[in-house]
Design an enzyme around this catalytic site. Structure first.
Site, PDB file in Angstrom:
ATOM      1  N   HIS A  72       0.808  -1.187  -0.047  1.00 53.12           N
ATOM      2  CA  HIS A  72       0.109  -0.072   0.073  1.00 53.12           C
ATOM      3  C   HIS A  72       1.031   1.250   0.092  1.00 53.12           C
ATOM      4  O   HIS A  72       1.931   1.404   0.936  1.00 53.12           O
ATOM      5  CB  HIS A  72      -0.960  -0.126   1.162  1.00 53.12           C
ATOM      6  CG  HIS A  72      -2.224  -0.827   1.229  1.00 53.12           C
ATOM      7  ND1 HIS A  72      -3.356  -0.575   1.696  1.00 53.12           N
ATOM      8  CD2 HIS A  72      -2.280  -1.848   0.446  1.00 53.12           C
ATOM      9  CE1 HIS A  72      -4.310  -1.520   1.488  1.00 53.12           C
ATOM     10  NE2 HIS A  72      -3.761  -2.276   0.603  1.00 53.12           N
ATOM     11  N   TYR A 201      -9.084   5.471   7.609  1.00 45.60           N
ATOM     12  CA  TYR A 201      -9.280   5.657   9.051  1.00 45.60           C
ATOM     13  C   TYR A 201     -10.297   6.935   9.353  1.00 45.60           C
ATOM     14  O   TYR A 201     -10.146   7.881   8.748  1.00 45.60           O
ATOM     15  CB  TYR A 201      -7.892   6.149   9.722  1.00 45.60           C
ATOM     16  CG  TYR A 201      -6.827   5.186   9.874  1.00 45.60           C
ATOM     17  CD1 TYR A 201      -6.083   4.742   8.686  1.00 45.60           C
ATOM     18  CD2 TYR A 201      -6.681   4.525  10.920  1.00 45.60           C
ATOM     19  CE1 TYR A 201      -5.113   3.896   8.754  1.00 45.60           C
ATOM     20  CE2 TYR A 201      -5.622   3.520  11.052  1.00 45.60           C
ATOM     21  CZ  TYR A 201      -4.715   2.936   9.999  1.00 45.60           C
ATOM     22  OH  TYR A 201      -3.983   2.369  10.073  1.00 45.60           O
ATOM     23  N   PRO A 293      -3.921  -0.027  18.692  1.00 44.80           N
ATOM     24  CA  PRO A 293      -3.552  -0.476  17.210  1.00 44.80           C
ATOM     25  C   PRO A 293      -3.774   0.701  16.227  1.00 44.80           C
ATOM     26  O   PRO A 293      -3.320   0.543  14.977  1.00 44.80           O
ATOM     27  CB  PRO A 293      -4.876  -1.539  17.113  1.00 44.80           C
ATOM     28  CG  PRO A 293      -6.074  -1.205  18.082  1.00 44.80           C
ATOM     29  CD  PRO A 293      -5.170  -0.653  19.305  1.00 44.80           C
ATOM     30  N   LYS A 297       1.421  -0.530  14.823  1.00 40.62           N
ATOM     31  CA  LYS A 297       2.829  -0.552  15.330  1.00 40.62           C
ATOM     32  C   LYS A 297       3.129  -1.781  16.202  1.00 40.62           C
ATOM     33  O   LYS A 297       4.524  -2.399  16.070  1.00 40.62           O
ATOM     34  CB  LYS A 297       3.278   0.751  16.034  1.00 40.62           C
ATOM     35  CG  LYS A 297       3.333   1.900  15.227  1.00 40.62           C
ATOM     36  CD  LYS A 297       4.807   2.070  14.614  1.00 40.62           C
ATOM     37  CE  LYS A 297       4.617   3.014  13.527  1.00 40.62           C
ATOM     38  NZ  LYS A 297       4.160   2.547  12.206  1.00 40.62           N
TER      39      LYS A 297
HETATM   40  P1  RFL Z   1       1.407 -12.400  21.082  1.00 37.68           P
HETATM   41  O1  RFL Z   1       1.037 -12.394  19.860  1.00 37.68           O
HETATM   42  O2  RFL Z   1       0.730 -12.109  22.290  1.00 37.68           O
HETATM   43  O3  RFL Z   1       2.098 -13.860  21.587  1.00 37.68           O
HETATM   44  C1  RFL Z   1       2.625 -14.273  22.917  1.00 37.68           C
HETATM   45  C2  RFL Z   1       2.378 -15.892  23.000  1.00 37.68           C
HETATM   46  O4  RFL Z   1       2.932 -16.090  24.258  1.00 37.68           O
HETATM   47  C3  RFL Z   1       2.148 -17.309  24.701  1.00 37.68           C
HETATM   48  N1  RFL Z   1       2.137 -17.147  26.247  1.00 37.68           N
HETATM   49  C4  RFL Z   1       2.803 -18.245  26.801  1.00 37.68           C
HETATM   50  N2  RFL Z   1       3.246 -19.153  26.374  1.00 37.68           N
HETATM   51  C5  RFL Z   1       4.191 -20.036  27.696  1.00 37.68           C
HETATM   52  N3  RFL Z   1       3.584 -19.645  28.802  1.00 37.68           N
HETATM   53  C6  RFL Z   1       2.906 -18.652  29.342  1.00 37.68           C
HETATM   54  N4  RFL Z   1       2.687 -18.556  30.511  1.00 37.68           N
HETATM   55  C7  RFL Z   1       2.482 -17.895  28.171  1.00 37.68           C
HETATM   56  N5  RFL Z   1       1.694 -16.463  28.363  1.00 37.68           N
HETATM   57  C8  RFL Z   1       1.594 -16.363  27.086  1.00 37.68           C
HETATM   58  C9  RFL Z   1       0.600 -16.669  24.177  1.00 37.68           C
HETATM   59  O5  RFL Z   1      -0.253 -17.826  24.082  1.00 37.68           O
HETATM   60  C10 RFL Z   1       1.144 -16.489  22.924  1.00 37.68           C
HETATM   61  O6  RFL Z   1       1.155 -17.010  21.705  1.00 37.68           O
HETATM   62  O7  RFL Z   1       2.822 -11.359  21.237  1.00 37.68           O
HETATM   63  P2  RFL Z   1       4.112 -11.176  20.222  1.00 37.68           P
HETATM   64  O8  RFL Z   1       4.539 -12.496  19.936  1.00 37.68           O
HETATM   65  O9  RFL Z   1       5.089 -10.368  20.992  1.00 37.68           O
HETATM   66  O10 RFL Z   1       3.436 -10.328  19.172  1.00 37.68           O
HETATM   67  C11 RFL Z   1       2.785  -9.266  19.151  1.00 37.68           C
HETATM   68  C12 RFL Z   1       1.691  -8.833  18.454  1.00 37.68           C
HETATM   69  O11 RFL Z   1       0.654 -10.189  18.491  1.00 37.68           O
HETATM   70  C13 RFL Z   1       0.808  -7.439  18.759  1.00 37.68           C
HETATM   71  O12 RFL Z   1       1.668  -6.698  18.625  1.00 37.68           O
HETATM   72  C14 RFL Z   1      -0.178  -7.265  17.205  1.00 37.68           C
HETATM   73  O13 RFL Z   1      -1.208  -7.942  17.133  1.00 37.68           O
HETATM   74  C15 RFL Z   1      -0.771  -6.111  17.316  1.00 37.68           C
HETATM   75  N6  RFL Z   1      -1.521  -5.395  16.468  1.00 37.68           N
HETATM   76  C16 RFL Z   1      -1.024  -4.774  15.275  1.00 37.68           C
HETATM   77  N7  RFL Z   1       0.368  -4.636  15.057  1.00 37.68           N
HETATM   78  C17 RFL Z   1       0.867  -4.199  14.019  1.00 37.68           C
HETATM   79  O14 RFL Z   1       2.004  -4.234  13.832  1.00 37.68           O
HETATM   80  N8  RFL Z   1       0.021  -3.638  12.864  1.00 37.68           N
HETATM   81  C18 RFL Z   1      -1.489  -3.902  12.931  1.00 37.68           C
HETATM   82  O15 RFL Z   1      -2.119  -3.683  11.970  1.00 37.68           O
HETATM   83  C19 RFL Z   1      -1.961  -4.303  14.311  1.00 37.68           C
HETATM   84  N9  RFL Z   1      -3.238  -4.475  14.530  1.00 37.68           N
HETATM   85  C20 RFL Z   1      -2.988  -5.399  16.854  1.00 37.68           C
HETATM   86  C21 RFL Z   1      -3.677  -4.948  15.385  1.00 37.68           C
HETATM   87  C22 RFL Z   1      -3.478  -6.042  17.784  1.00 37.68           C
HETATM   88  C23 RFL Z   1      -4.838  -5.974  17.865  1.00 37.68           C
HETATM   89  N10 RFL Z   1      -5.317  -6.688  19.253  1.00 37.68           N
HETATM   90  C24 RFL Z   1      -6.340  -7.729  19.157  1.00 37.68           C
HETATM   91  C25 RFL Z   1      -4.582  -6.618  20.224  1.00 37.68           C
HETATM   92  C26 RFL Z   1      -5.283  -5.091  15.649  1.00 37.68           C
HETATM   93  C27 RFL Z   1      -5.738  -5.575  16.771  1.00 37.68           C
HETATM   94  C28 RFL Z   1      -7.117  -5.722  16.677  1.00 37.68           C
HETATM   95  C1  PHB Z   2      -5.889  -4.533  10.695  1.00 38.80           C
HETATM   96  O1  PHB Z   2      -5.856  -4.823   9.470  1.00 38.80           O
HETATM   97  O2  PHB Z   2      -6.171  -5.382  11.445  1.00 38.80           O
HETATM   98  C2  PHB Z   2      -5.392  -3.289  10.882  1.00 38.80           C
HETATM   99  C3  PHB Z   2      -4.810  -2.309  10.175  1.00 38.80           C
HETATM  100  C4  PHB Z   2      -4.492  -0.948  10.654  1.00 38.80           C
HETATM  101  C5  PHB Z   2      -4.551  -0.790  11.984  1.00 38.80           C
HETATM  102  C6  PHB Z   2      -4.976  -1.707  13.015  1.00 38.80           C
HETATM  103  C7  PHB Z   2      -5.259  -2.873  12.476  1.00 38.80           C
HETATM  104  O3  PHB Z   2      -3.925   0.357  12.535  1.00 38.80           O
END
Ligand code: RFL
Ligand code: PHB
Length: 391
Positions: A72, A201, A293, A297
């Site tokens: 994008h 957005y 989110p 980042k």
């Molecule tokens: P995770 O993905 O939470 O993975 C951690 C893992 O550790 C496990 N765990 C354990 N394992 C063993 N023993 C324990 N005691 C444990 N406790 C936990 C868990 O089961 C899990 O599998 O962390 P990680 O790897 O640091 O990754 C981080 C990302 O997942 C997170 O930052 C992103 O999803 C955030 N995020 C976004 N980031 C972006 O860069 N671009 C985006 O567009 C974006 N959109 C989002 C998002 C996060 C969202 N939510 C739901 C929080 C959109 C949403 C809606």
């Molecule tokens: C997504 O596609 O889940 C998404 C995209 C952009 C954002 C947050 C989430 O800023």
């Protein structure tokens, strides 16, 4: 059992770190509390910065992302019914982002790990971390009712916000910085073509909305909801109706609705723990920091943390402790800039139930300034595509 690096958590941080260490000939075991299906079922991020794309290439897992991901060059801000395009590529000398779901990326990493025969213990219960203050740390866990112990050189806490690693650090050794927002995002995933080629957005009087996507046939939409809302109270029809009310006529004409594949509410939070190293244990990704989110980042920060950690560990095994000594300060400098950006985007684009009217007008004026000034749009674009690494 013995390994060089015991990684707790098989989310993006743990899996990317495992892959980078494997490429460098460093042995690691990953312990994950959940099943692989559960990890893949969490619908989260969608936008990758160029540094994350480069890192996945370096880890040898980029081929499907390049084939199926959507580059994008910009996104739209819809403010009071008027669209303003943020021309990412034009404002940053050609930088762009990649739309590729966290689920797909996780699947690619899991497949690569399985193909290389690397050890991941899923459904590892009661994981606990020990003696990371000394030079011989170890990790204990229970699998199928049997207790196990892993001796290691280092522990990587990649276990997310609710994990055990950060919680095991003595309270006086860690400082937490936090802001909790009075709303969440209700997200819906559907097998429908996206409403627009690029992300939208939207800031409206009814609250924030985001139109995103996973592919040309799969859409991801979000609407801001109060923290008190329950997902059970949101039928698909109610969601689509609310989304429509937050979009412009042009989007509503193109919006294709359909049954949800997934629907969930995520609360919004800003959080940083300092430092990120405790002797022989390191925190990385959501274990150390959370961003709302809005700035896309979270996953990108997770990727850059483990980039830095993998290099530090490679340096250690080559005979220098300089990298592990600098790990925390180096990461935190970049993290705080992403925290600031995510907080700023969140403040500008959401409706706050308790903001004083003066501050609300000032925020509206700031958003007006950002979209109508080249400097303002450049600031937004430069942060969105990801800031360069600095030493
Ligand atoms: P995770 O993905 O939470 O993975 C951690 C893992 O550790 C496990 N765990 C354990 N394992 C063993 N023993 C324990 N005691 C444990 N406790 C936990 C868990 O089961 C899990 O599998 O962390 P990680 O790897 O640091 O990754 C981080 C990302 O997942 C997170 O930052 C992103 O999803 C955030 N995020 C976004 N980031 C972006 O860069 N671009 C985006 O567009 C974006 N959109 C989002 C998002 C996060 C969202 N939510 C739901 C929080 C959109 C949403 C809606
Ligand atoms: C997504 O596609 O889940 C998404 C995209 C952009 C954002 C947050 C989430 O800023």
């Amino acid at each position: 059992m013995r390994t060089q690096v015991a990684i707790v958590g098989a989310g993006p941080s743990g899996l990317i770190l495992g892959q980078l260490l494997h490429k460098a000939g460093i042995d690691a075991v990953i312990l994950e509390a959940q099943t692989p299906e559960y990890v893949l079922g969490r619908i989260r991020a969608g936008v990758l910065e160029q540094v994350a794309v480069d890192l996945l290439d370096e880890a040898g897992v980029g081929s499907r992302m390049h084939a199926e991901g959507l580059p994008h060059d910009g996104f739209d801000l819809l403010i009071g019914g008027v669209r303003h395009r943020i021309d990412l590529a034009g404002l940053t000398g050609g930088k762009r982002v990649m739309v590729y779901g966290q689920t797909e990326l996780t699947r690619d990493l899991m497949d690569a790990r399985a193909a290389a025969g690397l050890k991941t213990v899923y459904e590892a219960k009661d994981v606990s971390v020990h003696d990371f203050g000394g030079t011989r740390p170890h990790v204990r866990y229970v699998k199928d009712g049997a207790a196990h112990e892993i001796d290691c050189d280092f522990i990587a806490g990649c276990d997310g916000f609710h994990g055990v690693c950060r919680a095991s650090v003595p309270k006086n050794a860690i400082a937490n910085f936090e802001r909790v927002y009075p709303f969440g995002w209700l997200g819906l995933l559907s097998e429908t073509p996206p409403v627009s080629e690029e992300l939208i957005y939207a800031k409206t009087e009814r609250g924030f909305a985001l139109c995103s996507m996973r592919s040309h046939t799969r859409s991801r939409y979000y609407v801001q909801v109060p923290l008190t809302e329950k997902v059970e109270n949101w039928s698909d029809a109610k969601f689509w109706d609310e989304l429509r009310r937050r979009l412009d006529p042009q989007a509503n004409e193109r919006l294709v609705t359909g049954p949800s594949i997934e629907k969930s509410i995520a609360p919004l939070r800003s959080f940083v723990a300092e430092p990120m190293r405790f002797g022989r244990m390191f925190l990385a990704g959501d274990a150390a920091h959370i961003v709302p989110p809005t700035g896309a980042k979270g996953l990108n920060l997770a990727a850059t943390d483990v980039r830095c950690l993998s290099r530090a560990l490679i340096e250690f095994y080559a005979g220098s402790e300089a990298g592990i000594d600098r790990y925390s300060a180096r990461c935190l400098r970049r993290i705080w800039k992403a925290e600031r950006f995510s907080w700023w985007m969140t403040m500008l684009l959401h409706t706050f139930p308790d903001t004083n009217p003066f501050e609300q007008r000032a925020l509206d004026a700031e958003l007006d300034y950002v979209v109508h000034s080249l400097a303002g749009r450049t600031t937004m674009a430069e942060n969105y595509v990801g800031l360069p690494f600095e030493d």
